[in-house]
Design an enzyme around this catalytic site. Structure first.
Site, PDB file in Angstrom:
ATOM      1  N   CYS A  92       0.861  -1.194   0.000  1.00  0.00           N
ATOM      2  CA  CYS A  92       0.000   0.000   0.000  1.00  0.00           C
ATOM      3  C   CYS A  92       0.895   1.241   0.000  1.00  0.00           C
ATOM      4  CB  CYS A  92      -0.905  -0.015   1.227  1.00  0.00           C
ATOM      5  SG  CYS A  92      -2.051   1.364   1.251  1.00  0.00           S
ATOM      6  N   CYS A 248      -3.441   6.729  -5.014  1.00  0.00           N
ATOM      7  CA  CYS A 248      -3.103   5.308  -4.884  1.00  0.00           C
ATOM      8  C   CYS A 248      -1.649   5.061  -5.291  1.00  0.00           C
ATOM      9  CB  CYS A 248      -4.047   4.431  -5.702  1.00  0.00           C
ATOM     10  SG  CYS A 248      -3.868   2.685  -5.305  1.00  0.00           S
TER      11      CYS A 248
HETATM   12  O1  PYC Z   1      -1.905   3.724  -1.970  1.00  0.00           O
HETATM   13  O2  PYC Z   1      -1.361   1.761  -2.747  1.00  0.00           O
HETATM   14  C1  PYC Z   1      -2.151   2.525  -2.225  1.00  0.00           C
HETATM   15  C2  PYC Z   1      -3.487   2.022  -1.836  1.00  0.00           C
HETATM   16  C3  PYC Z   1      -4.000   0.789  -2.075  1.00  0.00           C
HETATM   17  C4  PYC Z   1      -5.286   0.772  -1.530  1.00  0.00           C
HETATM   18  C5  PYC Z   1      -5.511   1.991  -0.952  1.00  0.00           C
HETATM   19  N1  PYC Z   1      -4.392   2.745  -1.148  1.00  0.00           N
END
Ligand code: PYC
Length: 322
Positions: A92, A248
């Site tokens: 994550c 993300c």
């Molecule tokens: O930032 O990799 C990330 C992530 C995955 C799910 C929520 N955030």
């Protein structure tokens, strides 16, 4: 009268809008070994602790938990297991930045580089003297380009094409989708991305099965940025049907791997990824032999320090599990 009580110490933060709840202590002993082995013990024997931390009434669908655990790799400062409303994440990006901010807040790390062991490899935190954080993620790659998937969208048979890429999680990345990436369209985006996710599952479409079983549990839609200092805006649907408020980190890593494969991103060139809420990560890639290593930077802020109480008399002490 005394009642049996479990106490779990946590620190909450958000990274570019996406929350992380770091668990400092209070979980059962997972028996050591690699972080991947500890994750198996947590999942198989103590999953109620995951639920207690991130599910209602203490948590919410979009909260990501991060359990600090002992690393097996001697180079690592700590290990981490990420989890959410429905299960466990391989890695994550926003959570690693949140973990870095938390460790710095606690004085457990200082400026410099710090290795963290995840279930899918080592990531490195770079902490600057001014508190700025960047992370080097696990090597990322595109597995397949422009894979078509057919699904029913509001009564019409629809086909989209997406790349399948690994960035620490498996992603299906779609640029041509006809959707408007705007906060007033989040319900529709969620439904649309969920329909794609279900269609991928129905079709048995996977990434490389030797890596985290190839299970594609994140869907990422792209569109033009709304801020002048970004290259693209995204909407990322996470495994438990919550959308990522940040751009993300693992998804941006997957995106950069696809851009590199298409000859659209060179090593060292910045990629500025805007999220659906207008926050931003700045990423870049470097090549280490054949491996493409993504770096990401973004801001995390501490929002709470708390002790969670699991009272034996509380029927929902382990969260509401649906
Ligand atoms: O930032 O990799 C990330 C992530 C995955 C799910 C929520 N955030």
């Amino acid at each position: 009268m005394e009642h049996p009580l479990t106490s779990i110490r946590v620190i909450d933060s958000h990274t570019e809008g996406e929350p992380t709840r770091v668990v400092l202590d209070g979980f059962p002993d997972l028996g050591g070994g690699t972080v991947a082995q500890q994750l198996r013990v947590l999942r198989e024997h103590h999953d109620q602790y995951r639920s207690a931390v991130v599910n209602e009434p203490r948590g919410s669908d979009y909260l990501v938990g991060a359990l600090i655990c002992p690393p097996s790799d001697p180079r690592a400062t700590c290990g981490v297991i990420f989890f959410n409303n429905v299960g466990y994440l391989n890695a994550c990006g926003h959570g690693t930045i949140g973990l870095a901010a938390t460790l710095a807040h606690l004085g457990r790390i200082g400026p410099g580089s710090h290795v963290v062991e995840t279930p899918v490899g080592l990531v490195t935190i770079h902490l600057a003297a001014n508190g700025a954080v960047s992370i080097e993620n696990v090597p990322s790659y595109r597995f397949a380009a422009q894979v078509p998937i057919r699904f029913d969208w509001r009564g019409r048979l629809t086909t989209v094409r997406g790349d399948i890429a690994w960035g620490g999680n498996w992603f299906y990345l779609v640029s041509e989708h006809g959707q408007t990436l705007a906060t007033d369209n989040i319900e529709s985006l969620t439904e649309f991305a969920w329909a794609i996710r279900q269609a991928l599952e129905r079709a048995g479409t996977r990434g490389d099965k030797s890596v985290a079983h190839g299970l594609i549990d994140h869907v990422e839609l792209f569109g033009p940025p709304t801020r002048p200092d970004a290259d693209s805006r995204n909407f990322v649907l996470c495994p438990g049907k919550a959308y990522d408020r940040s751009p993300c980190g693992t998804g941006t890593s997957a995106k950069m791997a696809c851009l590199f494969a298409d000859g659209k991103l060179a090593p060292g060139q910045p990629w500025r990824q805007e999220s659906i809420i207008g926050s931003r990560f700045v990423g870049s890639i470097r090549l280490d032999g054949n491996a493409l290593v993504p770096t990401l930077s973004g801001n995390a802020h501490i929002t709470a320090e708390a002790v969670l109480r699991l009272d034996d008399r509380d029927p929902f002490r382990y969260g509401i599990r649906t």
